[in-house]
Design an enzyme around this catalytic site. Structure first.
Site, PDB file in Angstrom:
ATOM      1  N   ARG A 189       0.523  -1.086   0.066  1.00  0.00           N
ATOM      2  CA  ARG A 189       0.115   0.307   0.246  1.00  0.00           C
ATOM      3  C   ARG A 189       0.976   1.674  -0.197  1.00  0.00           C
ATOM      4  NH1 ARG A 189      -4.212   0.330   4.367  1.00  0.00           N
ATOM      5  NH2 ARG A 189      -2.269  -1.497   5.339  1.00  0.00           N
ATOM      6  N   LYS A 244      -0.369 -18.268   6.176  1.00  0.00           N
ATOM      7  CA  LYS A 244      -0.784 -18.759   7.143  1.00  0.00           C
ATOM      8  C   LYS A 244      -1.488 -17.190   8.117  1.00  0.00           C
ATOM      9  CE  LYS A 244       2.768 -19.646  10.177  1.00  0.00           C
ATOM     10  NZ  LYS A 244       2.669 -17.940  10.906  1.00  0.00           N
ATOM     11  N   HIS A 289       5.344 -23.026   5.446  1.00  0.00           N
ATOM     12  CA  HIS A 289       7.834 -23.217   5.708  1.00  0.00           C
ATOM     13  C   HIS A 289       8.241 -23.786   6.154  1.00  0.00           C
ATOM     14  CE1 HIS A 289       8.227 -20.533   8.928  1.00  0.00           C
ATOM     15  NE2 HIS A 289       9.712 -20.604   9.235  1.00  0.00           N
ATOM     16  N   LYS A 313      11.227 -27.197   5.293  1.00  0.00           N
ATOM     17  CA  LYS A 313      12.649 -27.206   6.069  1.00  0.00           C
ATOM     18  C   LYS A 313      13.391 -28.507   5.489  1.00  0.00           C
ATOM     19  CE  LYS A 313      11.749 -24.343  10.460  1.00  0.00           C
ATOM     20  NZ  LYS A 313      12.897 -23.613  10.170  1.00  0.00           N
ATOM     21  N   GLU A 351      11.105 -20.559  21.658  1.00  0.00           N
ATOM     22  CA  GLU A 351      11.911 -19.884  20.838  1.00  0.00           C
ATOM     23  C   GLU A 351      12.314 -18.684  21.851  1.00  0.00           C
ATOM     24  OE1 GLU A 351      10.682 -19.587  16.954  1.00  0.00           O
ATOM     25  OE2 GLU A 351       8.599 -18.552  17.924  1.00  0.00           O
ATOM     26  N   ASP A 403      -0.578 -19.130  14.919  1.00  0.00           N
ATOM     27  CA  ASP A 403       0.558 -18.385  14.829  1.00  0.00           C
ATOM     28  C   ASP A 403       0.936 -19.602  14.533  1.00  0.00           C
ATOM     29  OD1 ASP A 403       3.089 -16.798  14.019  1.00  0.00           O
ATOM     30  OD2 ASP A 403       3.739 -17.663  15.880  1.00  0.00           O
ATOM     31  N   HIS A 447       2.069 -24.923  12.160  1.00  0.00           N
ATOM     32  CA  HIS A 447       3.521 -25.601  12.081  1.00  0.00           C
ATOM     33  C   HIS A 447       3.557 -26.680  12.853  1.00  0.00           C
ATOM     34  CE1 HIS A 447       4.840 -22.237  10.436  1.00  0.00           C
ATOM     35  NE2 HIS A 447       5.463 -21.150  11.241  1.00  0.00           N
ATOM     36  N   LYS A 495       7.002 -18.115  23.163  1.00  0.00           N
ATOM     37  CA  LYS A 495       7.758 -16.477  23.137  1.00  0.00           C
ATOM     38  C   LYS A 495       8.285 -17.094  24.348  1.00  0.00           C
ATOM     39  CE  LYS A 495       6.522 -15.930  18.906  1.00  0.00           C
ATOM     40  NZ  LYS A 495       7.018 -16.368  17.318  1.00  0.00           N
TER      41      LYS A 495
HETATM   42  C1  BG6 Z   1       6.700 -18.296  12.170  1.00  0.00           C
HETATM   43  C2  BG6 Z   1       6.245 -17.645  12.881  1.00  0.00           C
HETATM   44  O1  BG6 Z   1       6.183 -18.524  11.488  1.00  0.00           O
HETATM   45  O2  BG6 Z   1       7.367 -19.027  12.242  1.00  0.00           O
HETATM   46  C3  BG6 Z   1       6.287 -17.182  14.424  1.00  0.00           C
HETATM   47  O3  BG6 Z   1       5.346 -16.408  12.533  1.00  0.00           O
HETATM   48  C4  BG6 Z   1       8.346 -18.488  14.483  1.00  0.00           C
HETATM   49  O4  BG6 Z   1       6.412 -16.861  15.465  1.00  0.00           O
HETATM   50  C5  BG6 Z   1       8.333 -18.735  13.266  1.00  0.00           C
HETATM   51  O5  BG6 Z   1       9.179 -17.372  15.272  1.00  0.00           O
HETATM   52  C6  BG6 Z   1       9.378 -19.811  13.557  1.00  0.00           C
HETATM   53  O6  BG6 Z   1      10.510 -20.237  12.550  1.00  0.00           O
HETATM   54  P1  BG6 Z   1      11.832 -20.551  12.110  1.00  0.00           P
HETATM   55  O7  BG6 Z   1      11.830 -21.114  10.716  1.00  0.00           O
HETATM   56  O8  BG6 Z   1      12.957 -19.391  12.587  1.00  0.00           O
HETATM   57  O9  BG6 Z   1      11.712 -21.792  13.619  1.00  0.00           O
END
Ligand code: BG6
Length: 473
Positions: free
Chosen positions: A46, A149, A179, A183, A217, A236, A241, A327
């Site tokens: 935007r 997502k 993603h 991996k 994390e 999230d 994931h 987190k």
């Molecule tokens: C993202 C999340 O999709 O994946 C984040 O939005 C998260 O919150 C991240 O930290 C973790 O990905 P990776 O590849 O660093 O394990």
């Protein structure tokens, strides 16, 4: 392999994901000679970042930061030369459509059969109107849409998003990206299970007592407060994931590596998920979260989730899957642990001086996959008593370090797969729908949110969730 000419359209091109993952992914593909010979990148969003040159400078800065000293200036310059920016929003995409057509003309026009890869890295609320805009502007023709997502915010909105997609494209044009599925170490789960006679026979409820999927994390919000406030940890990480990891651990042999077979097998796992038991779900929020930028002073958003899932089929009945992520935790890890049952032999009793720990197969989902197996062995000495021992496999040590063996970063691989039109490691509408069905009760009736100390392993209530505790502690 030569890919047809492509125009890549990146929405959210000035955002965090583009800078940290998408442009670096494109750069790495370019450096490895994996991009189509003819391609152009049209960034969009935007707000204008300024002139094309200013945008290119900004992208270049991101590349320097992520790729570091290895940055090949020629490769970067070539990528940037092909990159431009055009503002757009959901109400008006006509300038963007014009820019895309111009880029296609420059690549050889109608005769060149240029494909479009449209990457939608936009917040959930913006997704549907953007998709409608793409349809109106004809940008969905010859296009594949990569959708980020969390695919809606609940079951209803995800269905409505899906309907919006189906209005303008076919399912084989939709690439829902998770993603984690890109991996190396996650794809290695399939190799480990189905290419080895050693593991698969033990991969069920006769041998396995429980499974842990643990992704703590250390990082906090790092500028993502407003995204997080509308998303939270469950959406999230867990319904995306972590659930996808569960899918790979639990699926039946797909028999062939096709998009249909792999996704059917994974989808069957999600179909078989039992309703969640609310007493086996723990939400947490780290102390200090409410002081983060763009976070509400009395926010109730969860930054931690631990829960138990069960797969009701012959292979897994009776085996709890414990998922945990959050987190501001003690460590950053991505770990899958299969905890095995005792063989039940009377021959060897642990004498209490070692050999008490159960067998565990531990997959560390690091860039170079690491696998360890904790076993019991004979303690050296005159008596036949037990001690703990460990097999340790670090794939990086066993595979020669050649350019061909270089691991692909997740986004790098998935961008390539999308350009190839391969959906194997993208999620399908039915999987997503089923996962929303499973977690919807937690959205309707939110669990209590327990506070926890930053740097800890989360709230006390989560520590005791698995029998025998968490592998990581
Ligand atoms: C993202 C999340 O999709 O994946 C984040 O939005 C998260 O919150 C991240 O930290 C973790 O990905 P990776 O590849 O660093 O394990």
């Amino acid at each position: 392999e030569t890919l047809p000419p492509h125009v890549l359209v990146l929405f959210g091109a000035t955002g965090d994901l583009a800078a940290r993952k998408l442009f670096p992914g494109l750069y790495r593909l370019a450096a490895a000679g994996r991009l189509p010979e003819e391609y152009a990148v049209v960034g969009s969003g935007r707000h204008s970042p300024g002139t094309d040159d200013e945008f290119r400078d900004q992208v270049r800065e991101g590349l320097v930061e992520t790729v570091g000293d290895d940055l090949d200036d020629d490769v970067a310059a070539d990528l940037l030369r092909r990159t431009s920016f055009q503002t757009s929003d959901a109400d008006d995409g006509s300038d963007l459509a014009e820019a895309v057509r111009q880029a296609e003309d420059d690549l050889g026009g109608a005769d060149a059969d240029v494909l479009r890869l449209v990457y939608l890295s936009v917040p959930p609320a913006a997704m549907e109107p953007m998709i409608a805009m793409l349809g109106r502007e004809g940008l969905t023709e010859r296009a594949r849409l990569v959708v980020e997502k969390p695919f809606g915010l609940d079951l209803d909105s995800s269905r409505s998003l899906d309907a919006a997609l189906k209005d303008v494209v076919e399912e084989d044009q939709v690439f829902r990206i998770d993603h984690f599925l890109g991996k190396e170490a996650v794809q290695n789960i399939l190799a480990l299970r189905f290419a080895n006679g050693l593991f698969e026979p033990a991969w069920d409820n006769r041998s396995i007592a429980s499974v842990q999927i643990d992704v703590p994390e250390e990082l906090r919000m790092e500028g993502r407060g407003s995204f997080y406030e509308s998303t939270g940890c469950l959406r999230d990480m867990v319904s995306t994931h972590l659930s996808q990891l569960l899918g790979f651990v639990a699926l039946e042999d797909p028999r062939e590596l096709t998009e249909q077979a792999v996704r059917d097998a994974k989808s069957a796992v999600f179909e078989a998920l039992e309703p969640l038991d609310a007493s086996r779900v723990v939400y947490g929020q780290y102390d200090g979260y409410r002081d983060e930028d763009d976070v509400d002073d009395d926010s109730d958003v969860e930054t931690f989730v631990a829960l138990e899932m069960r797969v009701d089929n012959d292979r897994w009945r009776g085996v709890p899957f414990h998922l945990r992520t959050g987190k501001a935790l003690a460590e950053t890890r991505r770990t899958i642990t299969l905890r095995f049952k005792d063989p039940g032999s009377g021959l060897l009793h642990s004498g209490g001086d070692g050999g008490d720990e159960p067998n565990e197969l531990v997959l560390e989902l690091t860039d170079d996959p690491i696998i360890t197996i904790d076993v019991r062995a004979k303690r050296p000495g005159p008596e036949l008593t037990l001690t703990e021992a460990r097999f340790h496999l670090d794939l990086a040590d066993d595979v020669p370090d050649t350019p061909e063996n270089k691991p692909l970063e997740a986004y790098e691989r998935l961008l390539l797969d999308a350009m190839r039109g391969d959906q194997t490691f993208f999620t399908r509408a039915d999987e997503v729908d089923r996962l929303w069905q499973v977690i919807q009760p937690l959205l309707d009736d939110r669990p209590e949110v327990h506070p926890y100390e930053p740097g800890s392993w989360g709230p006390q209530a989560a520590i005791d969730l698995p029998d025998g505790g968490w592998r990581l502690r």
